[in-house]
Design a protein around this motif. Structure first.
Motif, PDB file in Angstrom:
ATOM      1  N   ARG A   3      60.118  59.830  14.274  1.00 16.78           N
ATOM      2  CA  ARG A   3      59.644  59.279  15.540  1.00 16.78           C
ATOM      3  C   ARG A   3      58.493  58.327  15.249  1.00 16.78           C
ATOM      4  O   ARG A   3      57.600  58.639  14.481  1.00 16.78           O
ATOM      5  N   SER A   4      58.512  57.173  15.889  1.00 15.70           N
ATOM      6  CA  SER A   4      57.505  56.135  15.664  1.00 15.70           C
ATOM      7  C   SER A   4      56.293  56.364  16.554  1.00 15.70           C
ATOM      8  O   SER A   4      56.431  56.783  17.701  1.00 15.70           O
ATOM      9  N   PRO A   5      55.098  56.049  16.049  1.00 15.85           N
ATOM     10  CA  PRO A   5      53.916  56.162  16.901  1.00 15.85           C
ATOM     11  C   PRO A   5      53.947  55.108  18.009  1.00 15.85           C
ATOM     12  O   PRO A   5      54.561  54.045  17.866  1.00 15.85           O
ATOM     13  N   VAL A   6      53.295  55.406  19.097  1.00 16.48           N
ATOM     14  CA  VAL A   6      53.209  54.471  20.218  1.00 16.48           C
ATOM     15  C   VAL A   6      52.657  53.131  19.732  1.00 16.48           C
ATOM     16  O   VAL A   6      53.110  52.063  20.148  1.00 16.48           O
ATOM     17  N   SER A   7      51.715  53.168  18.804  1.00 17.55           N
ATOM     18  CA  SER A   7      51.091  51.938  18.304  1.00 17.55           C
ATOM     19  C   SER A   7      52.042  51.064  17.484  1.00 17.55           C
ATOM     20  O   SER A   7      51.677  49.945  17.118  1.00 17.55           O
ATOM     21  N   SER A   8      53.254  51.529  17.250  1.00 19.23           N
ATOM     22  CA  SER A   8      54.236  50.681  16.567  1.00 19.23           C
ATOM     23  C   SER A   8      54.829  49.646  17.526  1.00 19.23           C
ATOM     24  O   SER A   8      55.484  48.700  17.097  1.00 19.23           O
ATOM     25  N   PRO A  14      45.668  52.138  18.398  1.00 21.20           N
ATOM     26  CA  PRO A  14      45.264  53.542  18.306  1.00 21.20           C
ATOM     27  C   PRO A  14      44.752  54.141  19.617  1.00 21.20           C
ATOM     28  O   PRO A  14      44.994  55.315  19.896  1.00 21.20           O
ATOM     29  N   ASP A  17      47.711  55.123  21.482  1.00 24.27           N
ATOM     30  CA  ASP A  17      48.269  56.342  20.872  1.00 24.27           C
ATOM     31  C   ASP A  17      47.592  57.576  21.462  1.00 24.27           C
ATOM     32  O   ASP A  17      48.256  58.519  21.890  1.00 24.27           O
ATOM     33  N   ALA A  21      49.137  60.375  24.031  1.00 29.13           N
ATOM     34  CA  ALA A  21      49.170  61.783  23.608  1.00 29.13           C
ATOM     35  C   ALA A  21      48.590  62.678  24.708  1.00 29.13           C
ATOM     36  O   ALA A  21      49.146  63.737  25.016  1.00 29.13           O
ATOM     37  N   GLN A  26      54.572  61.339  23.281  1.00 30.41           N
ATOM     38  CA  GLN A  26      54.298  61.580  21.862  1.00 30.41           C
ATOM     39  C   GLN A  26      54.780  60.501  20.910  1.00 30.41           C
ATOM     40  O   GLN A  26      54.403  60.518  19.740  1.00 30.41           O
ATOM     41  N   SER A  27      55.605  59.578  21.380  1.00 29.90           N
ATOM     42  CA  SER A  27      56.166  58.592  20.454  1.00 29.90           C
ATOM     43  C   SER A  27      56.543  57.306  21.190  1.00 29.90           C
ATOM     44  O   SER A  27      56.616  57.268  22.423  1.00 29.90           O
TER      45      SER A  27
END
Length: 121
Positions: A3-8, A14, A17, A21, A26-27
């Motif tokens: 799963r990719s972070p939101v910041s991707s 950040p 992110d 959260a 979460q992603s």
């Protein structure tokens, strides 16, 4: 499955992110599945202060576009969507009368009482 972070997502970093959260997002995949309006409503509900630029940066990012690509009629339409999300997410929505009184500069009684000049010694 990774799963990719939101910041991707373009335009998001950040701070987003962390805000996501707190809102249970979460992603990047979760954010895309929710869509910008539902996600932003969750952000506000979880304590993120509403900010129009943050909203349209999110919308533009989910479209793969730079945040400053939003202009003209598109920006006007996004402002209406943002205002509707913000109004619906307000924990204590104002009545129509309170809104009008605020627009003409009348201070609500509880706000007036909180001002130092309104207090008696």
């Amino acid at each position: 499955m990774s799963r990719s972070p939101v910041s991707s997502i373009r335009n998001l970093g950040p701070a987003m992110d962390a805000a996501c959260a707190r809102a249970g997002i979460q992603s990047a995949e979760d954010l895309r599945a929710l869509g910008p309006d539902a996600a932003y409503a969750r952000l506000i509900a979880s304590g993120t202060a509403p900010h129009f630029i943050g909203y349209y940066a999110l919308v533009m990012g989910l479209q793969g576009r730079p945040w400053n690509d939003c202009r003209g009629e598109e920006k006007t339409a996004l402002r209406k969507r943002f205002d509707a999300i913000k109004a619906a997410s307000s924990p204590n929505p104002r009545s129509e009368l309170e809104t009008i009184l605020d627009q003409i500069g009348v201070i609500a009684p509880k706000e007036k009482a909180a001002r130092p000049s309104a207090r008696r010694s």
